[in-house]
Design a protein around this motif. Sequence first.
Motif: not given
Length: 204
Positions: A167-193
Amino acid sequence: MKAHLQLAELVATCHWIGAKGWAPATGGNMSVREDEIHCLLSASGKDKGSLTVDDFIQVEIASNRAPSGRKPSAETALHTLIYRLFPDAGAVLHTHTVNSTVLSRVEKSDSLVLRGYEMQKSLTGQTTHLDALPIAIFDNEQDIDKLARRIEHFATETPLRYGFLLRGHGLTCWGKDVAQARQHLEGLEFLFECEMNLRLLERT
């Protein structure tokens, strides 16, 4: 060799995050699993848009100790917690974006529930926009070890998937590898917007 390649991919991802302004003023921290015992975590106080492989510090997952004596990120315990909780997790990304920070404060419950968005399917295992997708929200805490224990307790009772908000800080996300973590980050940020814009429009 695999860890070396993943670290190079993580550095490229950090540059991408920096270019998007998702880790301003040296904020945020990123890591990759090196092996069962160690992860490689970004050093504290570094601009994420200009990181090199030398800016990552080996950290013991079980103890949070950096054998080199160098200072890793302040949120080290959150990264090592994820690697302990999820043996398949290969990379962790922590960002400070406007949408994740504001939504985590506007939403007063213990989760942000996303539903009705086709882009929910950008998250591994999501097959329909009809699912309710809860993203857990934890109150921020300057004592990171205490915060990690609180998240760990929550995770023993409620599954954590993809990521969580502080809360008031940001997002922490993860994946099985860097590519999947990046995909999750981009997807979640789109959904948040989308969710931010939807809530603003609903107020007018």
